[in-house]
Design a protein around this motif. Structure first.
Motif, short mmCIF file in Angstrom:
data_model
loop_
_atom_site.label_atom_id
_atom_site.label_comp_id
_atom_site.label_asym_id
_atom_site.label_seq_id
_atom_site.Cartn_x
_atom_site.Cartn_y
_atom_site.Cartn_z
N SER A 223 -0.02 17.61 -2.29
CA SER A 223 -0.95 17.05 -3.27
C SER A 223 -0.36 17.13 -4.67
O SER A 223 -0.55 16.24 -5.49
CB SER A 223 -2.29 17.77 -3.20
OG SER A 223 -2.10 19.14 -3.24
N ALA B 56 -1.24 5.57 1.13
CA ALA B 56 -2.55 4.97 1.41
C ALA B 56 -3.61 5.44 0.43
O ALA B 56 -4.64 4.80 0.27
CB ALA B 56 -2.96 5.29 2.84
N THR B 57 -3.40 6.61 -0.21
CA THR B 57 -4.43 7.12 -1.12
C THR B 57 -4.27 6.56 -2.52
O THR B 57 -5.11 6.82 -3.38
CB THR B 57 -4.37 8.63 -1.22
OG1 THR B 57 -3.14 8.99 -1.88
CG2 THR B 57 -4.42 9.28 0.13
N PHE B 58 -3.18 5.84 -2.79
CA PHE B 58 -2.94 5.39 -4.16
C PHE B 58 -3.93 4.31 -4.54
O PHE B 58 -4.47 3.59 -3.69
CB PHE B 58 -1.52 4.85 -4.31
CG PHE B 58 -0.46 5.92 -4.28
CD1 PHE B 58 -0.81 7.26 -4.31
CD2 PHE B 58 0.88 5.59 -4.22
CE1 PHE B 58 0.16 8.24 -4.29
CE2 PHE B 58 1.85 6.57 -4.19
CZ PHE B 58 1.49 7.90 -4.21
N GLU B 59 -4.14 4.22 -5.85
CA GLU B 59 -5.05 3.21 -6.37
C GLU B 59 -4.53 1.81 -6.02
O GLU B 59 -5.28 0.96 -5.59
CB GLU B 59 -5.14 3.37 -7.89
CG GLU B 59 -6.17 2.50 -8.53
CD GLU B 59 -7.18 3.34 -9.26
OE1 GLU B 59 -6.77 4.35 -9.84
OE2 GLU B 59 -8.37 3.00 -9.22
N GLN C 240 2.06 14.34 -4.99
CA GLN C 240 1.35 13.09 -5.23
C GLN C 240 1.06 12.91 -6.71
O GLN C 240 1.32 11.86 -7.29
CB GLN C 240 0.02 13.14 -4.49
CG GLN C 240 -0.14 12.13 -3.40
CD GLN C 240 -1.29 12.50 -2.50
OE1 GLN C 240 -1.23 13.49 -1.79
NE2 GLN C 240 -2.35 11.74 -2.53
N SER D 296 0.63 8.37 4.58
CA SER D 296 -0.73 8.78 4.21
C SER D 296 -0.85 8.98 2.71
O SER D 296 -1.90 8.71 2.12
CB SER D 296 -1.11 10.06 4.95
OG SER D 296 -0.25 11.11 4.60
N LEU E 274 -3.76 18.51 7.14
CA LEU E 274 -2.74 17.48 6.97
C LEU E 274 -3.36 16.18 7.44
O LEU E 274 -3.78 16.07 8.59
CB LEU E 274 -1.49 17.83 7.79
CG LEU E 274 -0.34 16.84 7.67
CD1 LEU E 274 0.24 16.89 6.26
CD2 LEU E 274 0.74 17.15 8.68
N ALA E 275 -3.42 15.22 6.52
CA ALA E 275 -4.14 13.98 6.80
C ALA E 275 -3.72 13.38 8.13
O ALA E 275 -2.55 13.17 8.38
CB ALA E 275 -3.90 12.98 5.68
N PRO F 159 -7.04 4.55 7.86
CA PRO F 159 -6.54 4.46 6.48
C PRO F 159 -5.06 4.83 6.37
O PRO F 159 -4.37 4.38 5.46
CB PRO F 159 -7.40 5.48 5.73
CG PRO F 159 -8.62 5.67 6.56
CD PRO F 159 -8.22 5.43 7.97
N ILE F 160 -4.58 5.69 7.28
CA ILE F 160 -3.17 6.09 7.19
C ILE F 160 -2.27 4.94 7.61
O ILE F 160 -1.24 4.69 7.00
CB ILE F 160 -2.93 7.34 8.06
CG1 ILE F 160 -3.82 8.47 7.55
CG2 ILE F 160 -1.48 7.76 8.04
CD1 ILE F 160 -3.73 9.72 8.36
#
Lengths: 339, 434
Positions: free
Chosen positions: A178, A204-207, A181, A201, A42-43, A316-317
């Motif tokens: 995931s 934060a991973t989105f483009e 997402q 979190s 878990l991130a 990054p989170i």
């Protein structure tokens, strides 16, 4: 004769079982390692890097307890548990403690016979929506399709929230984060709901994270914390006060950088002295030595340092302290005093 | 005078078939454009293939091999003008960084040679079983291989696998001697009882003595460091190798005339087949620990292997029973009339035919079993799918889905496709039809 022999064996077995169940601390010391249940991934909270070294916000609690008990924060055997196996793994004794973003609820504490050692993260269920949807509040989500992980408390909270506000929704059941997402990005649902830390979190991973917003409503209370089995209060105390030591250390300004210096000799602040064992013998009451808390803090730093390193605004989170600030700064993170 | 004969006096030289009938063009005309509906279908299918490949290939061929995070992938793709990570191109950096982990889990990297060597030796051990032209002498190695593999992967004292192996030798001699001196029932009992005495009573004291005399061994690796495809292959190969013999015995037991034996086999098969594999895995991971005495440390991977083997055995038994049922009754009677005893009849006449009939079913069960090993991720073992969850928890790679699943799928495909091809080879080799 036969009967008494049988009863004697039974009594001995009961005694042995009771004895074995009573001494988690002795078991851990004998094994030379702490078996700590964590998430399978878990991130920010629990993850293994390319070399198999575990790291994260929950993992840090395990390491602190291992350092307090065994003197070495690396003497932890991390047992990855899933949402389905975590409680049985703890109840059956496969793990000594569970630090796996687990919400403290009445039924888990009372009915499942666990003991929560405290709260290390105050979470709550939130909503994320694309800005293009044009909503600014979750109460405007009438008729929206909502991606939701099945079999979690989030599903029930969602139903409660929409019913209480008299609006309708269309659930899109999803198995994992995931998958959620991918579905959300593909437009299979208007809104994604899960714990706010998970939303942060994920976003934060989105483009282009700026195209999505987390709505202001938090619709549930999710106090997450480490837990142990009922029945071994001494072990429960050790985990609880290790967590409290990390929290108190932040409050008193003891960090990983200065803990060695503070521990070497008694300073002006008596509570720091008691915490680090330069005055009194709080560790002895727990069945540990005087420097237990000092070691626990030295592994990953105090609560604030652990937060900033794993999930804070510079990671990054990027989660702000918010509710999880120390009580002296308007948050809820509060430890009973070391006295 | 000119010869006006209408009859040719020489043979016309052979000409190649007309272009429209032979070669590639002929093949296309015959198979793809033979009439109007077929031509239309060909066009539609070609268009679909073009659309699918046209979308997938640019995604696959994406120059992101050296990237260290999803963010970097995105900037690489943006630089070359692709349309972002989702549609524009894959992010293969994650495979470059983590493929060893996907293969070996958390196995110490300086000891990777141990699982690699045991995988290579697996090939050697399987060769005499799978193919004809290999020396039978290697079969001895095949018998020893499970113990070599155990020692290579888990390490620890060399005496433990050796003394477990000696248990099997004791069992064999118990059977032979008992059989000769007191009949087959005593032989079977001796074959079961003697090794149990050896394993459970004598083994650990003898082991500790041997260890103190000659402490041979290698670095011990704990089970929680095993993961990835190594774990999947370990569970899969164990299940496959053990389920076939157990399945044969269960199938024979179910056909037996002895009522108790038959009852036990039927109950076992029906119970296991009536329960989903995931339930058995939950039993292995959680329930067994509650039942076992406190402090007993029964390795989780071993528990899972046992459950997977039992599960596969029940299915295997039914597949083989199908083969047994397909044999004409005359074959059984022929064996009886030759005066063969039960085991000889099974070994020489019944099973070779029944197994041959069952090959497709057996291999299907194998393939299914191998793919089912991914279910262990639900009980927290880090198989390839469990690891991909873990890899996504790293913020550098959070958001990556298809690259990891694609890689895992590719490796599984290689294994399963090889098994399927082998079964077809075997069927051709054994074909005795008229």
């Amino acid at each position: 004769m036969k009967k008494s022999a049988f009863l004697g064996t039974l009594a001995a077995a009961t005694f042995a079982a009771g004895f074995a169940a009573a001494g988690t601390l002795d078991d851990v010391k004998a094994a030379g390692e702490l078996k700590c249940g964590v998430s399978t991934g878990l991130a920010g909270f629990a993850l293994a890097d390319a070399n198999g070294v575990w790291d994260g916000f929950d993992v840090a609690v395990c390491r602190a307890v291992a350092a307090a008990v065994l003197g070495d924060g690396s003497k932890v055997k991390f047992v990855p548990t899933t949402g389905k196996t975590r409680f049985t793994a703890l109840a059956s004794g496969e793990i000594d403690m569970l630090a796996r973003n687990t919400t403290w609820t009445f039924s888990r504490d009372v009915d499942l016979k666990f003991e929560f050692a405290g709260v290390n993260y105050y979470d709550g269920q939130g909503f994320m929506a694309p800005k293009a949807l044009g909503v600014s509040s979750a109460k405007e989500l009438d008729g929206a399709t909502v991606c939701i992980q099945t079999g979690t408390t989030t599903e029930l909270n969602l139903a409660d929230f929409f019913r209480a506000n008299g609006i309708s929704y269309d659930p899109v059941p999803i198995e994992t984060n995931s998958e959620a997402q991918a579905q959300y990005l593909a437009g299979a649902c208007d809104v994604y709901t899960t714990d706010a830390s998970g939303l942060a979190s994920t976003r934060a991973t989105f483009e282009s994270p700026d195209d999505h917003m987390v709505l202001p409503e938090i619709v549930s209370k999710e106090p997450l914390g480490p837990l142990v089995r009922h029945g071994d209060n001494n072990w429960g105390d050790i985990v609880r006060w290790t967590l409290n030591a990390l929290i108190t250390a932040e409050e008193l300004g003891v960090t990983s950088a200065n803990v060695a210096q503070h521990s070497s000799e008694a300073g002006k602040n008596p509570e720091v002295n008691r915490l680090l064992g330069t005055e009194g013998d709080l560790g002895g009451m727990l069945g540990l030595d005087k420097a237990w808390a000092s070691r626990a803090i030295a592994v990953n730093g105090n609560y604030g340092e652990i937060f900033e390193k794993n999930i804070g605004v510079n990671t990054p989170i990027g989660i702000a302290r918010g509710l999880n600030a120390s009580w002296t700064e308007g948050g809820l993170i509060y430890s009973a005093p070391f006295r | 005078m000119v010869d006006q004969s209408f009859v040719r006096t020489e043979i016309v030289p052979e000409k190649p078939a007309p272009l429209s009938q032979a070669g590639i063009i002929g093949w296309f005309r015959k198979n793809m454009f033979s009439d109007i509906p077929n031509t239309i279908l060909t066009g539609v299918v070609l268009y679909i293939i073009f659309m699918v490949l046209g979308n997938i290939l640019p995604w696959v061929f994406s120059p992101t091999w050296n990237s260290v995070s999803l963010t970097e992938c995105r900037s690489i793709l943006a630089e070359i003008g692709r349309d972002g990570h989702g549609n524009g191109g894959a992010c293969w950096g994650v495979i470059r960084e983590r493929w060893l982990q996907l293969m070996f889990g958390f196995y110490p990297s300086e000891l990777y040679w141990r699982p690699v060597l045991s995988f290579l030796l697996l090939g050697v051990a399987l060769a005499p079983v799978l193919f004809d032209g290999v020396s039978r002498k290697i079969l001895f190695f095949t018998a020893v291989y499970p113990f070599v593999c155990f020692w290579l992967i888990w390490g620890g004292s060399v005496w433990f696998p050796i003394s477990v192996f000696i248990g099997f030798i004791i069992s064999y001699f118990g059977f032979v001697i008992g059989n000769k001196s007191a009949g087959s029932l005593i032989g079977v009992l001796a074959a079961i009882a003697l090794p149990i005495i050896w394993w459970f009573i004598l083994l650990s004291p003898i082991n500790s003595v041997l260890n103190s005399i000659l402490p041979l061994g290698s670095e011990a690796i704990e089970s929680d460091r095993l993961g990835g495809f190594m774990l999947a292959i370990l569970i899969g190969v164990t299940g496959i190798a053990l389920s076939l013999p157990i399945g044969i015995l269960l199938a024979l037991g179910r056909q037996s005339d002895l009522p108790i034996l038959k009852g036990v086999c039927v109950c076992f098969i029906e119970f296991i087949r009536g329960v989903p594999l995931i339930t058995l895995l939950f039993v292995a991971s959680t329930l067994l620990n509650v039942f076992l005495p406190p402090g007993s440390n029964f390795d989780l991977i071993l528990r899972v292997m046992i459950m997977v083997t039992l599960f596969a055995s029940a299915y295997m038994a039914e597949v083989i029973r199908g083969g047994l049922a397909a044999l004409p009754k005359g074959q059984y009677e022929a064996a009886d009339s030759l005066g063969l005893d039960y085991w000889k009849a099974q070994r020489l006449i019944i099973l070779p035919q029944a197994l041959k009939i069952s090959i497709p079913g057996i291999v299907s069960t194998f393939i299914g079993l191998f793919k089912d090993t991914t279910l262990v991720s639900i009980i927290g073992l880090l198989d390839p799918l469990g690891l991909s969850t873990n890899i996504r928890a790293d913020m550098a790679w959070n958001g990556i889905l298809w690259e990891l699943y694609g890689f895992v799928a590719l490796i599984f495909f290689i294994f399963c496709f090889s098994m399927s091809r082998y079964s077809m080879y075997l069927e051709r080799k054994l074909a005795t039809g008229h």
